[in-house]
Design an enzyme around this catalytic site. Structure first.
Site, short mmCIF file in Angstrom:
data_model
loop_
_atom_site.label_atom_id
_atom_site.label_comp_id
_atom_site.label_asym_id
_atom_site.label_seq_id
_atom_site.Cartn_x
_atom_site.Cartn_y
_atom_site.Cartn_z
N ASP A 245 0.96 -1.39 -0.06
CA ASP A 245 -0.23 0.23 -0.08
C ASP A 245 0.86 1.68 -0.09
OD1 ASP A 245 -2.32 1.73 0.09
OD2 ASP A 245 -2.32 1.80 2.20
N LYS A 252 2.03 8.16 0.65
CA LYS A 252 2.04 8.13 2.27
C LYS A 252 3.41 8.33 2.36
CE LYS A 252 -0.02 3.87 3.49
NZ LYS A 252 -0.95 4.33 4.43
N ASP A 263 0.15 -5.07 4.68
CA ASP A 263 -1.58 -4.55 4.70
C ASP A 263 -2.08 -5.65 4.05
OD1 ASP A 263 -3.14 -2.58 5.36
OD2 ASP A 263 -2.33 -1.64 2.99
N ASP A 322 -5.79 6.26 -0.03
CA ASP A 322 -5.50 5.78 1.19
C ASP A 322 -6.21 5.16 1.44
OD1 ASP A 322 -3.19 4.74 2.09
OD2 ASP A 322 -2.59 6.07 3.59
N ARG A 326 -11.01 -0.59 2.57
CA ARG A 326 -12.42 -0.79 2.58
C ARG A 326 -12.88 -0.79 1.15
NH1 ARG A 326 -12.24 4.98 6.14
NH2 ARG A 326 -10.51 4.22 6.67
#
Length: 472
Positions: A245, A252, A263, A322, A326
């Site tokens: 990720d 990030k 992740d 980011d 979900r």
């Protein structure tokens, strides 16, 4: 594989083994050395004068009954960091059941070390190969069940940990699929189905595709089916599998990106759970769904403001790239519910939010559900297994957190509040109200952190197996 056996007298222990007991163990010989070690206020450990053992360790009695703070594990970790014998003898004559399960999982998990990935030159060290339990004859039948179950749980945890620890340049979505297929092939009751990027689009999983389309390694959806019974409701588990990720275009910072190969722990743990269930031959039907993608930057990466459509027709405004976990979970939950509209329940797990770590720390997984029986059962299973959860709120007061002017939902709240619960509120839209559903945020528990380093922990496999054992 680490094996186990039972003895009822110390004379049956193998010479030069490492004997670990409580300070008050009554089966120890009454020697001057033992008396001196018992007089110690803390940990007493020696490799000299303790024949026929190669090493003798006495630990305070209180640790053998401390399930809350894992005191016995804390004492054991440095002792077994460099084992002196491949044979360990453990005094289990007076130990709390929860502490025992915690200790056994830790010991059986010694089957995997980072050095096993063969990425670093290391000297061959002594490895634990056998656990011998010193017990009373009347305890043995009960202990055999506990040992068998925890060995199987640890096997699943080891598979999950090894996969999660693998660097992301190797551990791509397709790599996870291939490793899962190899591991599942050992169990006739397990069967794998895979959707590639074309099939993901064809079946309408627009959220999963949006997350994965920016990477050179395309997304995958892997469904693992376990048929331990001929009929009955299917239990479904869904895992977030972001193999790396970057944050996407919402990039990030470097420090926050370092551990992002982990992740995909949710997906890895779904795989480990399926392997454990198959090894235990539980009489249930289960489907595990691994939503696999790399959240990368590039010309095709999803953009903030993109609106994508899930396989249940719900549209989502992606206002933060980011918050991708979900998205893949939402599609996988909806897909699972369409495959099994009469599912007994759907439980998803994910390293989803840093906010849950701020709320609960590293010892507890966050539990969010609107189904009270499922909440109660998971909470109780957590206490029994020593792999505990803590409930966070999930109700209509969170509705404004997912409101969007352009789509049915947005993927992150604009006020930066209730981040963990808001993510769960988004997810609940993708499971029909007729199916009990629970979300486990394992950002704090999926990793074991020590000395500034992180490795995969295999949690919450122990919790979920304990829940399953009490659910049929």
């Amino acid at each position: 594989m680490i094996t186990y056996q039972f003895i009822n007298a110390l004379s049956d222990a193998k010479p030069q083994s490492h004997f670990i007991a409580s300070a008050s163990c009554t089966l120890l010989p009454e020697t001057a050395l033992v008396a001196e070690m018992r007089a110690s206020d803390g940990i007493a450990d020696t490799r000299f004068g303790c024949a026929p053992f190669g090493r003798l360790t006495l630990l305070p009695d209180a640790l053998w009954h401390d399930a809350l703070t894992e005191g016995l594990l804390t004492a054991l970790r440095p002792l077994l960091a460099t084992p002196t014998s491949a044979e360990l003898v453990l005094d289990v004559t007076d130990i709390d059941d929860v502490v025992l399960t915690q200790v056994l999982r830790f010991l059986f998990n010694q089957a995997h070390r980072l050095s096993d990935l063969k990425l670093k030159k290391t000297d061959e060290a002594v490895r634990l190969t056998c656990i011998t339990a010193l017990c009373l004859p009347e305890q043995q039948a009960k202990l055999e069940t506990i040992f068998r179950q925890q060995q199987a749980v640890a096997h699943g945890m080891v598979a999950a940990r090894r996969l999660a620890d693998t660097p992301s340049d190797r551990c791509t979505p397709q790599f996870v699929v291939e490793e899962a297929q190899k591991l599942c092939a050992a169990f006739p009751a397990l069967r794998c189905d895979v959707l590639d990027e074309t099939q993901i689009v064809e079946q309408g999983l627009g959220l999963l595709y949006a997350v994965g389309k920016g990477a050179t390694c395309p997304p995958r959806l892997l469904a693992i089916h376990y048929e331990g019974a001929h009929d009955g409701p299917v239990r479904c588990y869904v895992g977030k599998g972001i193999t790396f990720d970057t944050g996407g275009l919402w990039l990030k910072e470097g420090a926050g990106m370092y551990t992002m190969k982990y992740d995909m722990c949710g997906a890895a743990n779904v795989l480990g759970l399926m392997l454990t269930v198959a090894e235990l031959k539980l009489p249930v039907r289960i489907m595990g769904v691994l939503a696999l993608a790399e959240n990368a930057i590039g010309p095709d990466a999803m953009q903030p403001g993109t609106v994508a459509t899930a396989c249940n027709g719900t549209t989502v405004e992606i206002n933060n790239t980011d918050a991708e976990g979900r998205l893949v979970l939402a599609d996988a939950i909806a897909w699972a519910s369409k495959r099994h509209p009469q599912a007994r329940y759907i439980i998803d797990m994910a390293t989803l939010t840093g906010a849950v770590v701020k709320a609960l720390g590293y010892a507890l997984s966050g539990l969010m559900t609107q189904d009270e029986p499922l909440r109660a059962a998971l909470t109780q299973a957590g206490k029994q297994s020593g792999d505990e959860v803590w409930s966070l709120p999930l109700d209509a007061r969170l509705k404004k957190q997912t409101d969007s002017a352009i789509a049915d939902l947005c993927n992150t709240p604009t006020n930066n509040a209730a981040i963990s619960a808001s993510a769960a509120w988004l997810l609940h839209h993708f499971c029909p109200p007729t199916i009990p559903w629970a979300h486990l945020d394992i950002s704090g528990t999926a990793l074991w952190r020590e000395n500034g380093r992180s490795v995969a922990s295999g949690r919450p496999i122990p919790l979920l197996v304990e829940h399953l054992l009490g659910d049929f």
